[in-house]
Design a protein around this motif. Structure first.
Motif, PDB file in Angstrom:
ATOM      1  N   ILE A  88       0.852  -1.271  -0.060  1.00  0.00           N
ATOM      2  CA  ILE A  88       0.155   0.002   0.112  1.00  0.00           C
ATOM      3  C   ILE A  88       0.859   1.338  -0.020  1.00  0.00           C
ATOM      4  CG2 ILE A  88      -1.594   1.496   1.293  1.00  0.00           C
ATOM      5  CD1 ILE A  88      -2.938  -0.971   0.039  1.00  0.00           C
ATOM      6  N   PRO A  89       1.841   1.624   0.827  1.00  0.00           N
ATOM      7  CA  PRO A  89       2.773   2.458   0.659  1.00  0.00           C
ATOM      8  C   PRO A  89       3.300   2.767  -0.700  1.00  0.00           C
ATOM      9  CG  PRO A  89       3.330   1.522   2.816  1.00  0.00           C
ATOM     10  CD  PRO A  89       2.382   0.351   1.823  1.00  0.00           C
ATOM     11  N   LYS A  90       3.819   1.828  -1.244  1.00  0.00           N
ATOM     12  CA  LYS A  90       4.400   2.064  -2.720  1.00  0.00           C
ATOM     13  C   LYS A  90       3.059   2.487  -3.437  1.00  0.00           C
ATOM     14  CE  LYS A  90       7.711   1.414  -4.417  1.00  0.00           C
ATOM     15  NZ  LYS A  90       8.813   2.472  -4.532  1.00  0.00           N
ATOM     16  N   LEU A  91       2.065   1.528  -3.542  1.00  0.00           N
ATOM     17  CA  LEU A  91       1.045   2.081  -4.493  1.00  0.00           C
ATOM     18  C   LEU A  91       0.626   3.610  -4.105  1.00  0.00           C
ATOM     19  CD1 LEU A  91      -1.438  -1.042  -4.092  1.00  0.00           C
ATOM     20  CD2 LEU A  91      -0.188  -0.263  -6.223  1.00  0.00           C
ATOM     21  N   LEU A  92       0.678   4.206  -2.771  1.00  0.00           N
ATOM     22  CA  LEU A  92       0.251   5.399  -2.554  1.00  0.00           C
ATOM     23  C   LEU A  92       1.241   6.300  -3.279  1.00  0.00           C
ATOM     24  CD1 LEU A  92      -0.969   4.915   1.151  1.00  0.00           C
ATOM     25  CD2 LEU A  92      -2.530   5.814  -1.033  1.00  0.00           C
ATOM     26  N   GLN A  93       2.448   6.168  -3.176  1.00  0.00           N
ATOM     27  CA  GLN A  93       3.582   6.990  -3.757  1.00  0.00           C
ATOM     28  C   GLN A  93       3.284   7.005  -5.198  1.00  0.00           C
ATOM     29  OE1 GLN A  93       7.420   5.244  -3.886  1.00  0.00           O
ATOM     30  NE2 GLN A  93       8.277   7.014  -4.384  1.00  0.00           N
ATOM     31  N   ASN A  94       2.884   5.934  -5.675  1.00  0.00           N
ATOM     32  CA  ASN A  94       2.999   6.107  -7.328  1.00  0.00           C
ATOM     33  C   ASN A  94       1.653   6.812  -7.693  1.00  0.00           C
ATOM     34  OD1 ASN A  94       4.621   4.052  -7.364  1.00  0.00           O
ATOM     35  ND2 ASN A  94       3.405   2.331  -7.812  1.00  0.00           N
ATOM     36  N   ILE A  95       0.460   6.653  -6.932  1.00  0.00           N
ATOM     37  CA  ILE A  95      -0.641   7.678  -6.964  1.00  0.00           C
ATOM     38  C   ILE A  95      -0.423   8.835  -7.012  1.00  0.00           C
ATOM     39  CG2 ILE A  95      -2.985   8.027  -6.269  1.00  0.00           C
ATOM     40  CD1 ILE A  95      -3.418   5.069  -5.377  1.00  0.00           C
ATOM     41  N   TYR A  96       0.317   9.491  -6.048  1.00  0.00           N
ATOM     42  CA  TYR A  96       1.029  10.733  -5.719  1.00  0.00           C
ATOM     43  C   TYR A  96       1.874  11.242  -6.697  1.00  0.00           C
ATOM     44  CZ  TYR A  96       3.349  14.630  -3.034  1.00  0.00           C
ATOM     45  OH  TYR A  96       3.765  15.627  -2.518  1.00  0.00           O
ATOM     46  N   ASN A  97       2.518  10.571  -7.146  1.00  0.00           N
ATOM     47  CA  ASN A  97       3.412  10.892  -8.356  1.00  0.00           C
ATOM     48  C   ASN A  97       2.790  10.895  -9.653  1.00  0.00           C
ATOM     49  OD1 ASN A  97       5.672  11.085  -6.626  1.00  0.00           O
ATOM     50  ND2 ASN A  97       6.685   9.185  -7.253  1.00  0.00           N
ATOM     51  N   TYR A  98       1.896  10.136  -9.820  1.00  0.00           N
ATOM     52  CA  TYR A  98       1.251   9.947 -11.216  1.00  0.00           C
ATOM     53  C   TYR A  98       0.027  11.211 -11.338  1.00  0.00           C
ATOM     54  CZ  TYR A  98      -2.285   8.485 -14.816  1.00  0.00           C
ATOM     55  OH  TYR A  98      -2.899   8.461 -16.031  1.00  0.00           O
ATOM     56  N   TYR A  99      -0.546  11.727 -10.405  1.00  0.00           N
ATOM     57  CA  TYR A  99      -1.425  12.652 -10.397  1.00  0.00           C
ATOM     58  C   TYR A  99      -0.633  13.985 -10.005  1.00  0.00           C
ATOM     59  CZ  TYR A  99      -5.280   9.612 -10.868  1.00  0.00           C
ATOM     60  OH  TYR A  99      -6.092   8.572 -11.501  1.00  0.00           O
ATOM     61  N   ASN A 100       0.782  14.126  -9.799  1.00  0.00           N
ATOM     62  CA  ASN A 100       1.504  15.182  -9.637  1.00  0.00           C
ATOM     63  C   ASN A 100       0.937  15.858  -8.331  1.00  0.00           C
ATOM     64  OD1 ASN A 100       3.698  16.948 -10.105  1.00  0.00           O
ATOM     65  ND2 ASN A 100       2.301  18.245 -11.534  1.00  0.00           N
ATOM     66  N   LEU A 101       0.781  15.549  -7.201  1.00  0.00           N
ATOM     67  CA  LEU A 101       0.191  15.980  -6.114  1.00  0.00           C
ATOM     68  C   LEU A 101       1.208  16.903  -5.069  1.00  0.00           C
ATOM     69  CD1 LEU A 101      -1.995  13.195  -4.604  1.00  0.00           C
ATOM     70  CD2 LEU A 101      -2.778  14.892  -6.220  1.00  0.00           C
ATOM     71  N   GLU A 102       2.519  16.920  -5.533  1.00  0.00           N
ATOM     72  CA  GLU A 102       3.376  17.404  -4.936  1.00  0.00           C
ATOM     73  C   GLU A 102       3.213  19.152  -5.231  1.00  0.00           C
ATOM     74  OE1 GLU A 102       5.870  16.274  -3.364  1.00  0.00           O
ATOM     75  OE2 GLU A 102       7.636  17.463  -3.510  1.00  0.00           O
ATOM     76  N   LYS A 103       3.050  19.789  -4.002  1.00  0.00           N
ATOM     77  CA  LYS A 103       2.772  21.277  -4.011  1.00  0.00           C
ATOM     78  C   LYS A 103       3.930  22.226  -3.671  1.00  0.00           C
ATOM     79  CE  LYS A 103      -2.184  20.617  -2.663  1.00  0.00           C
ATOM     80  NZ  LYS A 103      -3.221  20.834  -1.604  1.00  0.00           N
ATOM     81  N   ASN A 104       4.561  21.747  -2.993  1.00  0.00           N
ATOM     82  CA  ASN A 104       6.004  22.291  -2.431  1.00  0.00           C
ATOM     83  C   ASN A 104       7.026  21.498  -2.091  1.00  0.00           C
ATOM     84  OD1 ASN A 104       5.482  21.915   0.260  1.00  0.00           O
ATOM     85  ND2 ASN A 104       4.249  23.408   0.026  1.00  0.00           N
ATOM     86  N   ASP A 105       7.980  21.886  -1.478  1.00  0.00           N
ATOM     87  CA  ASP A 105       9.144  21.155  -0.956  1.00  0.00           C
ATOM     88  C   ASP A 105       8.941  20.449   0.501  1.00  0.00           C
ATOM     89  OD1 ASP A 105      10.683  21.011  -3.344  1.00  0.00           O
ATOM     90  OD2 ASP A 105      11.597  22.993  -2.499  1.00  0.00           O
ATOM     91  N   GLY A 106       7.515  20.557   0.953  1.00  0.00           N
ATOM     92  CA  GLY A 106       7.536  20.425   2.347  1.00  0.00           C
ATOM     93  C   GLY A 106       7.080  18.856   2.231  1.00  0.00           C
ATOM     94  N   TYR A 107       6.563  18.198   3.407  1.00  0.00           N
ATOM     95  CA  TYR A 107       6.324  16.848   3.590  1.00  0.00           C
ATOM     96  C   TYR A 107       5.029  16.673   3.174  1.00  0.00           C
ATOM     97  CZ  TYR A 107      10.657  16.578   6.382  1.00  0.00           C
ATOM     98  OH  TYR A 107      12.097  16.652   6.754  1.00  0.00           O
ATOM     99  N   SER A 108       4.458  15.750   2.666  1.00  0.00           N
ATOM    100  CA  SER A 108       3.210  15.243   2.334  1.00  0.00           C
ATOM    101  C   SER A 108       2.805  14.077   2.965  1.00  0.00           C
ATOM    102  CB  SER A 108       3.028  15.078   0.806  1.00  0.00           C
ATOM    103  OG  SER A 108       2.937  16.199  -0.002  1.00  0.00           O
TER     104      SER A 108
END
Length: 301
Positions: A88-108
């Motif tokens: 699940i953690p790896k799947l969530l990381q893949n979803i996070y990157n696929y949908y480009n959820l990064e907003k800044n350099d902070g922690y998500s």
């Protein structure tokens, strides 16, 4: 991608020296065998090196290789072609990157409320830093609330009533004097759900505070997550997002809404493209018809 709790995927985060990176797989296999008595022939393992964290080696492993291979082949025989399986953690990381959820350099922070567990994943700069889980999921609420309707083990009818309550009423501080169908007591369920959700939030806070990466900064007044996202079956409990927001102190977005919106945009984009092609085709035919008519008129003259 496929995932099942029965695969018993585990995540571990290790600190490794540069000199070990070249032969890291051998190092990992040897250590996992010693620490967890894992047989390499019947295990699945993947790892990556993360340069943004002190624990720079991220390892995902399972000792259920035969079960995974069997399910994989069953899907292929059924006409489906799974791309990969992982935790699940790896799947969530893949979803996070696929949908480009990064907003800044902070922690998500990504929170996935599964049937039996809640997974919490910490990401920075698209890299998976740490993950934790605790044993409270959707069934934690269903099994306990079901006892209000039956007093015994949950039946499908009682579970259906509980689902209705969780999705449509959920977590609330407001009293109400009506009962749901089959005599399911609303106010008793509301009080029980508030108590259960409070236990869940305490475990969630403990898990987040135990992330070694952010321990030095999370207590500061100016600390804030760059983004907080929730998903999974338990995220459908009404007002769960608000409860997590109030607990963590940061806005919460629902992964289900993000993925649905993204799908709709892609669908609309395809529809718009088809519409433009159709309109251009009509204009082309109209222009060609005018030219043909003009040629005919010239010949007649």
């Amino acid at each position: 991608a496929i995932h099942s709790d029965s695969y018993q995927y585990q995540m571990t985060y290790l600190k490794t020296e540069d000199k070990l990176k070249g032969d890291f797989k051998k190092f990992i296999v040897n250590n996992l065998s010693k620490l967890y008595s894992i047989e390499s022939d019947n295990s699945m393992m993947e790892f990556e090196i993360n340069n943004t964290n002190d624990k720079n080696a991220i390892v995902c492993y399972s000792s259920k290789k035969s079960d995974i291979d069997q399910d994989y082949q069953t899907l292929i025989d059924s006409g489906l072609q799974p791309r990969y399986n992982t935790s699940i953690p790896k799947l969530l990381q893949n979803i996070y990157n696929y949908y480009n959820l990064e907003k800044n350099d902070g922690y998500s922070l990504l929170i996935y409320i599964d049937q039996f567990k809640t997974h919490i994943v910490l990401i920075q700069k698209n890299q998976l830093l740490e993950s934790r889980y605790f044993h409270i999921g959707l069934n934690y609420f269903i099994n306990r609330l079901s006892k209000l309707g039956s007093g015994t083990l949950p039946t499908e009818e009682v579970r259906s009533t509980v689902f209705h309550f969780l999705e449509n009423y959920g977590i609330s501080k407001t009293k109400n004097k009506f009962e749901l169908q089959d005599g399911f007591p609303y106010d008793d369920a509301r009080l029980m759900l508030n108590e259960l959700s409070s236990i869940m939030m305490n475990q969630m806070k403990d898990s987040i505070n135990n992330f070694s990466t952010i321990q030095p900064v999370i207590g500061k007044n100016d600390f804030a997550f760059g983004g907080v996202y929730i998903g999974g079956p338990g995220s459908h409990i009404k007002n769960m997002d608000r409860l997590i927001r109030d607990t963590i102190g940061d806005p919460v977005e629902n992964l289900n809404s993000i993925t649905t919106t993204s799908f709709k945009k892609r669908l609309d984009s395809k529809m718009n493209f088809r519409t433009r092609v159709k309109e251009n085709y009509i204009l082309y035919n109209k222009k060609r018809s005018k030219n043909n008519l003009k040629n005919v008129q010239n010949k007649i003259q």
